[in-house]
Motif scaffolding. Structure first.
Motif, PDB file in Angstrom:
ATOM      1  N   VAL A  62       0.846  -1.193   0.000  1.00  0.00           N
ATOM      2  CA  VAL A  62       0.000   0.000   0.000  1.00  0.00           C
ATOM      3  C   VAL A  62       0.885   1.249   0.000  1.00  0.00           C
ATOM      4  O   VAL A  62       1.792   1.379   0.817  1.00  0.00           O
ATOM      5  CB  VAL A  62      -0.934   0.010   1.231  1.00  0.00           C
ATOM      6  CG1 VAL A  62      -1.666   1.348   1.356  1.00  0.00           C
ATOM      7  CG2 VAL A  62      -1.927  -1.142   1.148  1.00  0.00           C
ATOM      8  N   CYS A  63       0.613   2.173  -0.919  1.00  0.00           N
ATOM      9  CA  CYS A  63       1.347   3.433  -0.975  1.00  0.00           C
ATOM     10  C   CYS A  63       1.007   4.263   0.263  1.00  0.00           C
ATOM     11  O   CYS A  63      -0.167   4.444   0.600  1.00  0.00           O
ATOM     12  CB  CYS A  63       0.977   4.187  -2.247  1.00  0.00           C
ATOM     13  SG  CYS A  63       1.644   5.875  -2.275  1.00  0.00           S
ATOM     14  N   ALA A  64       2.051   4.765   0.929  1.00  0.00           N
ATOM     15  CA  ALA A  64       1.840   5.496   2.186  1.00  0.00           C
ATOM     16  C   ALA A  64       1.208   6.863   1.959  1.00  0.00           C
ATOM     17  O   ALA A  64       0.735   7.491   2.907  1.00  0.00           O
ATOM     18  CB  ALA A  64       3.163   5.662   2.922  1.00  0.00           C
ATOM     19  N   ALA A 106       5.914   3.640  -1.524  1.00  0.00           N
ATOM     20  CA  ALA A 106       5.137   4.630  -2.275  1.00  0.00           C
ATOM     21  C   ALA A 106       5.015   4.213  -3.729  1.00  0.00           C
ATOM     22  O   ALA A 106       5.918   3.583  -4.278  1.00  0.00           O
ATOM     23  CB  ALA A 106       5.804   5.998  -2.188  1.00  0.00           C
ATOM     24  N   CYS A 107       3.901   4.570  -4.350  1.00  0.00           N
ATOM     25  CA  CYS A 107       3.744   4.293  -5.776  1.00  0.00           C
ATOM     26  C   CYS A 107       4.645   5.274  -6.545  1.00  0.00           C
ATOM     27  O   CYS A 107       5.095   6.281  -5.996  1.00  0.00           O
ATOM     28  CB  CYS A 107       2.281   4.430  -6.198  1.00  0.00           C
ATOM     29  SG  CYS A 107       1.652   6.121  -6.213  1.00  0.00           S
ATOM     30  N   ARG A 108       4.877   4.974  -7.790  1.00  0.00           N
ATOM     31  CA  ARG A 108       5.793   5.810  -8.580  1.00  0.00           C
ATOM     32  C   ARG A 108       5.285   7.249  -8.674  1.00  0.00           C
ATOM     33  O   ARG A 108       6.058   8.209  -8.587  1.00  0.00           O
ATOM     34  CB  ARG A 108       5.959   5.232  -9.985  1.00  0.00           C
ATOM     35  CG  ARG A 108       6.712   3.926  -9.990  1.00  0.00           C
ATOM     36  CD  ARG A 108       7.100   3.436 -11.364  1.00  0.00           C
ATOM     37  NE  ARG A 108       7.695   2.115 -11.240  1.00  0.00           N
ATOM     38  CZ  ARG A 108       8.919   1.881 -10.789  1.00  0.00           C
ATOM     39  NH1 ARG A 108       9.691   2.903 -10.440  1.00  0.00           N
ATOM     40  NH2 ARG A 108       9.382   0.655 -10.667  1.00  0.00           N
ATOM     41  N   ALA A 109       3.980   7.407  -8.860  1.00  0.00           N
ATOM     42  CA  ALA A 109       3.417   8.749  -9.022  1.00  0.00           C
ATOM     43  C   ALA A 109       3.638   9.581  -7.760  1.00  0.00           C
ATOM     44  O   ALA A 109       4.078  10.734  -7.834  1.00  0.00           O
ATOM     45  CB  ALA A 109       1.925   8.647  -9.338  1.00  0.00           C
ATOM     46  N   CYS A 110       3.353   9.005  -6.592  1.00  0.00           N
ATOM     47  CA  CYS A 110       3.508   9.762  -5.344  1.00  0.00           C
ATOM     48  C   CYS A 110       4.985  10.049  -5.065  1.00  0.00           C
ATOM     49  O   CYS A 110       5.337  11.145  -4.628  1.00  0.00           O
ATOM     50  CB  CYS A 110       2.892   8.998  -4.174  1.00  0.00           C
ATOM     51  SG  CYS A 110       1.085   8.997  -4.202  1.00  0.00           S
ATOM     52  N   ASN A 111       5.832   9.087  -5.340  1.00  0.00           N
ATOM     53  CA  ASN A 111       7.261   9.295  -5.123  1.00  0.00           C
ATOM     54  C   ASN A 111       7.760  10.442  -6.004  1.00  0.00           C
ATOM     55  O   ASN A 111       8.493  11.326  -5.555  1.00  0.00           O
ATOM     56  CB  ASN A 111       8.030   7.995  -5.424  1.00  0.00           C
ATOM     57  CG  ASN A 111       9.425   8.002  -4.805  1.00  0.00           C
ATOM     58  OD1 ASN A 111       9.971   9.065  -4.542  1.00  0.00           O
ATOM     59  ND2 ASN A 111       9.986   6.836  -4.586  1.00  0.00           N
TER      60      ASN A 111
HETATM   61 ZN   LIG Z   1       0.644   6.712  -4.189  1.00  0.00          ZN
END
Ligand SMILES: [Zn+2]
Length: 185
Positions: free
Chosen positions: A90-92, A125-130
């Motif tokens: 799960v993306c934080a 984290a997902c790539r987009a959020c990172n």
């Molecule tokens: Zn994310």
């Protein structure tokens, strides 16, 4: 199947193959076992009896020998597969659940700003959020952590490293994992 190897006092040491476990049995290296025997391996023909030896392997085996004193204090090594497992994929930041390939190791305090590469400073984290957070602190990027990092215990680390964990093994390991761990969720 994999066998959970413990030291003689019951602390987890490693996942080993059934064949590696059989070597321990054959060399009288097993102090005690837990769970029902789950695999029988055939060995060589015994010269005296002409019969093939058979070794019943248990899901959990404790090995004889001294306990390395540093083993207990050691912080489990950080790796992406274990980090993502700790955080349950799960993306934080956005809370989305992603496939392994879409996730990244996110440094809460960026390494370029003195953040270390540790369990407490890393989160999934997902790539987009990172990408969106970039080289900033979460508060600078106005991004909030939906859950917090923590250092897995030795028992938890074994769960994070396991590939196909049998029920007996999971029961044993989970009994020593703090209730606060996400693995109970
Ligand atoms: Zn994310």
């Amino acid at each position: 199947m994999d066998v959970l190897q413990l030291d003689v006092s019951g602390r987890p040491q490693a996942w080993i193959s059934a064949r590696e476990a059989a070597v321990l049995y054959a060399s009288d290296g097993v102090a005690w076992t837990l769970g029902e025997a789950c695999q029988v391996l055939r060995g060589g023909i015994q010269r005296t009896t002409g019969r093939q030896s058979r070794i019943a392997v248990h899901p959990i085996v404790a090995v004889r020998g001294a306990i390395p004193s540093r083993a207990w204090r050691q912080v489990p090594a950080l790796s992406n597969p274990k980090l993502f497992a700790r955080d349950r994929l799960v993306c934080a930041y956005c809370g989305g659940r992603f496939h392994f390939d879409e996730l990244t190791r996110e440094h809460i305090v960026p390494t370029s700003r003195g953040g270390d590469d540790s369990w407490m400073n890393c989160i999934t984290a997902c790539r987009a959020c990172n990408g969106r957070k970039g080289n900033r602190l979460p508060e600078e990027a106005r991004m909030t952590l939906m859950y917090l990092p923590y250092v897995p215990s030795l028992h938890e680390d074994m769960i994070l490293r396991g590939r196909r964990i049998l029920a007996d093994q999971m029961d044993f390991l989970l009994a020593s994992v703090p209730r606060s761990s996400r693995l109970h969720g």
